[in-house]
Design an enzyme around this catalytic site. Sequence first.
Site, PDB file in Angstrom:
ATOM      1  N   PRO A  69       0.854  -1.200   0.000  1.00  0.00           N
ATOM      2  CA  PRO A  69       0.000   0.000   0.000  1.00  0.00           C
ATOM      3  C   PRO A  69       0.889   1.249   0.000  1.00  0.00           C
ATOM      4  O   PRO A  69       1.304   1.732   1.038  1.00  0.00           O
ATOM      5  CB  PRO A  69      -0.798  -0.137   1.300  1.00  0.00           C
ATOM      6  N   ASP A  75       6.090   2.735   1.581  1.00  0.00           N
ATOM      7  CA  ASP A  75       5.153   1.722   2.068  1.00  0.00           C
ATOM      8  C   ASP A  75       4.473   2.280   3.315  1.00  0.00           C
ATOM      9  O   ASP A  75       5.117   2.497   4.338  1.00  0.00           O
ATOM     10  CB  ASP A  75       5.910   0.429   2.385  1.00  0.00           C
ATOM     11  N   HIS A  76       3.177   2.504   3.217  1.00  0.00           N
ATOM     12  CA  HIS A  76       2.458   3.134   4.329  1.00  0.00           C
ATOM     13  C   HIS A  76       2.360   2.217   5.545  1.00  0.00           C
ATOM     14  O   HIS A  76       1.942   2.660   6.625  1.00  0.00           O
ATOM     15  CB  HIS A  76       1.055   3.559   3.876  1.00  0.00           C
ATOM     16  N   ARG A  77       2.746   0.963   5.397  1.00  0.00           N
ATOM     17  CA  ARG A  77       2.735   0.063   6.553  1.00  0.00           C
ATOM     18  C   ARG A  77       3.907   0.331   7.487  1.00  0.00           C
ATOM     19  O   ARG A  77       3.826   0.059   8.684  1.00  0.00           O
ATOM     20  CB  ARG A  77       2.776  -1.397   6.095  1.00  0.00           C
TER      21      ARG A  77
END
Length: 465
Positions: A258, A435-437
């Site tokens: 994401p 990576d938004h994680r």
Amino acid sequence: MAQVLEFKLPDLGEGLTEAEIVRWLVEVGDVVAIDQPVVEVETAKAMVEVPCPYGGVVTARFGEEGAELPVGAPLLTVAVGSPEAGEESGTTGSGAAGAESSGNVLVGYGTGAPAARRRRVRPEPVSARAATATPTPAPAPMPAPAPTPAPVPATAEVRGPVAVVSPLVRKLARQHDIDLRQVTGSGREGLILRADVEAAIRELKERTAGVAAAVVDTPALAGSSPQAVPGAGDERIPLRGVRGAVADKLSRSRHEIPDATCWVDADATELMAARAAMNGAVGPSAGPKVSVLALLARICTAALAKFPELNSTVDPAAREIVRLRDIHLGFAAQTERGLVVPVVRDARSRSVESLGAEIGRLTEAARTGRLTPAELTGGTFTLNNYGVFGVDGSTPIINHPEAAMLGVGRILPRPWVHGGELAVRQVVQLSLTFDHRVCDGGTAGGFLRYVADCVEQPAVLLRTV
């Protein structure tokens, strides 16, 4: 008395299971020395010259240029212990395999004892067996088999090995997008022949023509247009080798990560002035020329040390973020064979000069197709200088399984407010896809702002020197 030994495609490391023959370096009848390169192959990682562990006379080659072979498939056979081999390779010609084999275990190759004889493999759902390849004395095209009633392709999916031996048959199937696992062979013990593939091609063309006719005859619905149907004159380019590996990685990145992107314009005037001063130095302080990419690489390593969240990877099975200790900096390089990402190892401990030298070495290796698999893997962060293509901005796709990529546009003179006044300055657009994680927008923005500050004021880097 000569002994004929079979040399198989060795394990090339890095989990590679197949390779495409790009160029044969020897002909049938040539005398080869121990560990002499005999074929150039392309894997999903790089171009590799494969050395043969035996010294002797080449008696047969397997596979034409362009054919794909799995690891363990025969490449060629060599007659060792013959008088010709002894004269050329400097051996005694005793005929013993050990006297004509290097016994070395090269990196990625296993040039040890002679390979065991191949065994026939029976596909699971059918009774046909894959025939053992018969050595061919030269790479000339195989004659077409006698006409036989060609069966239509089977509709059920067939798992297990494909009962086909000829590289010509495999190449013909690839060129026309025919799945050999759905073709029923008419040869002995279910062997797939050229006539079988040609029949499948004819049937595919008939189905395509039928679909095209149906599209033409069917009025288009309101607000829609008929879909394009592949025609006979369309070109099909196989996604294999380096290009296929890149396609798989990019697709996986889009599917699993994401990602989000932020960007900023930065005044690079001071950075360019600092580079000019470095390259213009004379006397004892003079050194190798410094590239803009080397300066940006040094800025990246300083930023990653300050924001280690972006030097990470995600372990989805364990549901953990793994923050990586070392910084191995990848950089995108465009080559004739497609996009590759060489990796500068231990980039955090390198100076600007060291980074520039390693980037130059890897770039030249990429252009000539001589990058090793180890030089293309293990990166923790990627720098993408797409400004060399004459564009200002982009939203990069993260190089899976990394967590971020910094993109750099071209540096151009533009109007800019400097010191409260309008002036012409050297401006560059920077973009960060992350990576938004692994982090939120605040961390990503802080990283990008630090990079921009270093570009605008290179003296900021002195704090980390």
